[in-house]
Design an enzyme around this catalytic site. Structure first.
Site, PDB file in Angstrom:
ATOM      1  CB  THR A 126     -24.598  -3.650 -26.720  1.00 43.14           C
ATOM      2  OG1 THR A 126     -23.162  -2.933 -25.869  1.00 43.14           O
ATOM      3  CG2 THR A 126     -24.411  -3.207 -27.939  1.00 43.14           C
ATOM      4  CG  ASP A 128     -19.762  -0.824 -25.264  1.00 39.48           C
ATOM      5  OD1 ASP A 128     -20.590   0.681 -24.492  1.00 39.48           O
ATOM      6  OD2 ASP A 128     -20.357  -1.713 -24.228  1.00 39.48           O
TER       7      ASP A 128
END
Lengths: 336, 336, 336, 336
Positions: A126, A128
């Site tokens: 990811t 993030d």
């Protein structure tokens, strides 16, 4: 013969292809069979797959996206979805399932375990960087690189016009991208979860206005605000309006958006994905289950999937302090 | 008032400007005076300097090179050089000298200490990543990024022609760049100090020839050899000649060269340089001396200058093994 | 049904894939059949091919290299090669052959015409921009972009060290890349066929030395020499040696090499390739033969293959004059 | 001695620095004095300027932005502004004023001529390419390059998710950026002023929906819509809502925004800016007045300022047709 299934799930992240390649190479090393399901968990529900050998993963590690496609799969939150997925895995006589994705993808693995006896291994994929147990997630370095170079470009025009820019970066509910990018671009302000309470933005707004005014009085070139997505009530347009209304400050808004998800992966992501991919297959050979493979410092480690999802992974407090107390201190000092 | 002097020395490395900026900001935070000497140690010998405030370091962290210029300074190896440098520091009533550079630059600091009572602090600034006590040195991430993207381009033409390429990367006498770049680009072979004895290259050459032949028989697209500089006797041209003579293998040579030293620093280098720069001034305030500031995992640490220069900093053995035993295993397997 | 064959030949050039895509789309528009031969003319000799529909050319225009592979094919210079190629074309009932390549590839088309009655159309695909009848060739803009950004990086380190760099760029026997890149990077000197006689380099060397000395006396940052490949007797290393011997000038050499051939094509190359590819099929429908499709200004045009190969295509003399008489004039003025 | 003044005005455009550099070099060649005013016309109103020699313009051509800063200047639309600007020019005994900017900047020159006897020369500096008399404006190539590479990244994630993206690009009221970028990225749809009537978007919307549905039925990877800014009533969010409401099509929106204005200029912009800058000073020496210097094909030319502003400069109709009738024809064909 041990048989491993593989899928990429959730928001795609540059480096997923490098992980797929490493897993396939490692399977061949261990003499395991390897098949890939398409479109995340949907591939399990729809029995959509292909066998993977090293010929299938040649010349892919330098490309963004994922050759296995990705998707969200709401059906995995129903009771029926995981059951059906388990049936597919059983039908193919899969021994272990490796999923590259984020917290939602790992929850899918947990749900699956109620219906399936095989091993499940997660790899943190990811942009993030919001999974505990690994310093970085696959895709994070590329997102930071892309956003940094985008803001470098914005800085040119901001300097030419001596202008205030509000630049929204991704990160979901964490400030890893915001702080990395903000520090890397020398942003005059970083607004993120670590230093700003979304429920009470007034103090931050007042401070920001004061800093911009100091900057403008002392005729600095430009003022770049890096804003974490999902933080400011009303988003960057609301912040822009508040700056205008409360202090007559004109600003421009840029939402960097999905360019942060794509592109050729940064070398850091290729290396991390390669290491984690190789280790995921090693973990299968060691009979590990319900773990995520992460890297801390230079050490590969297995962490429980639950921990990866639920444990806190705060942005380094030293960075927050450095930004506010040292690097942008002159914006306050001058105002005294 | 504490007064800090600063210079950049040795081969320049992207991120040096970010370190300068952080040091200047940190000096202002500590209310220290800060001056920068130009052209490495030559600035001390020639008393060439300027005062540095935050206005001087605005808008520099995104650029390669160094605003203080750099240079080699052979005079620092004479007995007279360090003495003269010490005189300049005394004349300016400097309390501490911070030098951003590589091992030669740190030796200069040690030489200086024989003649000067002030504190000396080193920051690891070299693309080669060959200093112990810090996972990465400032400039390394950028060099790896530049070389990786260069080889991505070479891969296009190598694939189109199904051709063998020998690509020489920098690294002085260490294989950090070679292994990072080789793994990040999926190089079919990496020749470096860690897996190849320059005094006896015959085994590596035989193995390489066998791998290329396997590849060509199985009609893979291309074969990229990442070669560490200073390794192969006669350099890449000699290797090319040997491949031709011993096995009739045609290959092309690329020496990436100085593009690896320049360019806008990668975000990793900007962040590392910023952290180390801030911490260098903190170390001055703690009266530390004869140390290098490094970062291991997420921890900043001080290591003795001697250790930084002399301790071994090997390439991760796991990477060497992964490359040879897993990722390129099919090139051997097929030949059996 | 009209049937078109297609191949890419000679040195590959970024944008070839965009041309292939456009040709395939245009064939479908005209309701022509389209097949692609692999590895340049070798595909004709070995009857190695595949049918091409728009599904085969999705998602390729942004990538360097060529999905049809490329190769030199010495056999086309024999009498037997073209005959065999013609047989293959006849066997597949090909009406027209489109070749994307450089002058050697066009000579292959001419040779083929002695044995084959179909139409032959050339598209200018070479980074060297050395074909008459088109302002730019496919791949040229990308090569210029890559070399420009590489020299931007070198400029950083050259500035930091106030150093002289000799940077060799490609171009075969023309100075298009050298002058475009030299002007785009603000090179202090450009040595190319247009302003330097390889048979008598003494005047240029003397002038160069004088300019470097002026630069160094006036303390400019750095001095970058862009050198066209195949120009200077002994290459850049010889020039370096001469600067050292004759004037004690230290310099560094970079040979940019094959990075100039690869990489994602610049938008200019994608657009040019798309336009020329579409027009090539239109030319087939108009029964044109033995032509190259080129673009001058905004006009697409057909030029005889012979003209494309043999006519001169000099670098704009205005550029040569601008570089020497205006942009680097201060390097001479100061020396007076 | 002839004295030239110079300023950059309106939206900044990558390449302005290269133009400034060329003008300064050309002034020295002509033995003209050169001064630069800051912040566009505001510098004339506030008498804010500096003398410019070649030392001031070293090492700037590779950077975005403008060392002279830029700004909009509403005061130039008042009667008083131009008068005051004329006074400043008279005070400095300026013979000619060169302005790098867009149509608003050229209108400022026209307004100035009512009050000032000197020569006025415009250089086309705008990313939008919406000035007649020059094939390209300074900054256009860079904006196209930046937007193209941004969409390449978006394509990765669009492919991974087989998703529809609406990407808004700049261009003010012209479709030059939209069509160049749309063609260069292989966009499935381009919505711009040339093929879409903002007053009646229903036909385009219907066609778009039909194309997306064809694409999704035939399982292509992704569908990218390049949308010109200021075209669609309600902007990209309105289009997204309409796709959802009328056909249940989910899509994501990206507004590329100001990254298109900054960044290191593409080589094409550096070369164009250099040529136009040199020629602007030549035009002064030829006593030309009220002209813009442009480049068509390889010819430099002077066009009346009025013409540059008012004449139409349509996007090449061949491109619009190629996109709709050939390159995306399969999206319609399949639906029949």
């Amino acid at each position: 013969m041990t048989k491993i299934a593989l899928l990429t799930s959730g928001g795609d992240a540059p480096g997923m292809n490098a992980a797929i390649r490493a897993i396939v190479h490692s399977c061949q090393h261990h003499q395991y069979e390897c098949i890939g399901f398409f479109h995340g968990y949907n591939g399990l529900l729809n029995d959509e797959w292909q066998a993977l050998t090293h010929a299938d993963v040649g010349n892919i590690l330098q490309f963004g996206g994922t050759i296995l496609k990705s998707a969200r799969c709401p059906a995995m939150c129903d009771p029926k979805g995981p059951k059906q997925a388990a049936n597919t895995l059983r039908k193919h006589q899969i021994d272990a399932l490796i999923v590259i994705g984020g917290d939602g993808s790992f929850r899918g693995l947990e749900a699956l375990k109620a219906h399936w006896e095989g091993q499940v291994i997660g790899l943190p994929g990811t942009i993030d960087n919001d999974l505990a147990g690994s310093d970085n997630t696959i895709g994070f370095a590329t997102a930071v690189t892309t956003a940094t170079h985008a803001i470098d470009k914005i800085r040119d025009t901001a300097n030419a016009f001596e202008r205030v820019f509000i630049v929204e970066v991704m990160g979901r509910h964490s400030g890893h991208i915001a702080f990395n990018v903000g520090l890397a671009t020398g942003a005059e302000a970083i607004l993120s979860f670590e230093n700003c309470d979304p429920a009470d933005t007034a103090p931050q707004l007042a401070r920001l206005i004061s800093q911009i005014q100091v900057q403008q009085q002392h005729n600095h070139d430009s003022f770049v605000i890096v804003l974490a997505e999902n933080l400011w009530p009303g988003g960057p347009q609301a912040l822009k309006a508040q700056l205008a209304e409360q202090a007559g400050i004109d600003s421009a808004v840029c939402v960097l958006g999905h360019i942060q998800r794509g592109g050729s992966p940064a070398p850091e992501d290729r290396l991390l994905a390669t290491e984690l991919g190789l280790e995921a297959v090693n973990a299968v050979s060691r009979n590990q289950d319900r773990i995520m493979i992460g890297k801390q410092g230079s050490t590969l480690q297995a962490v429980p999937l639950n921990g990866a999802i639920n444990d806190a992974k705060p942005v380094n407090g030293r960075w927050v302090a450095a930004h506010e107390d040292v690097l942008t201190e002159y914006l306050i000092k001058h105002s005294e």
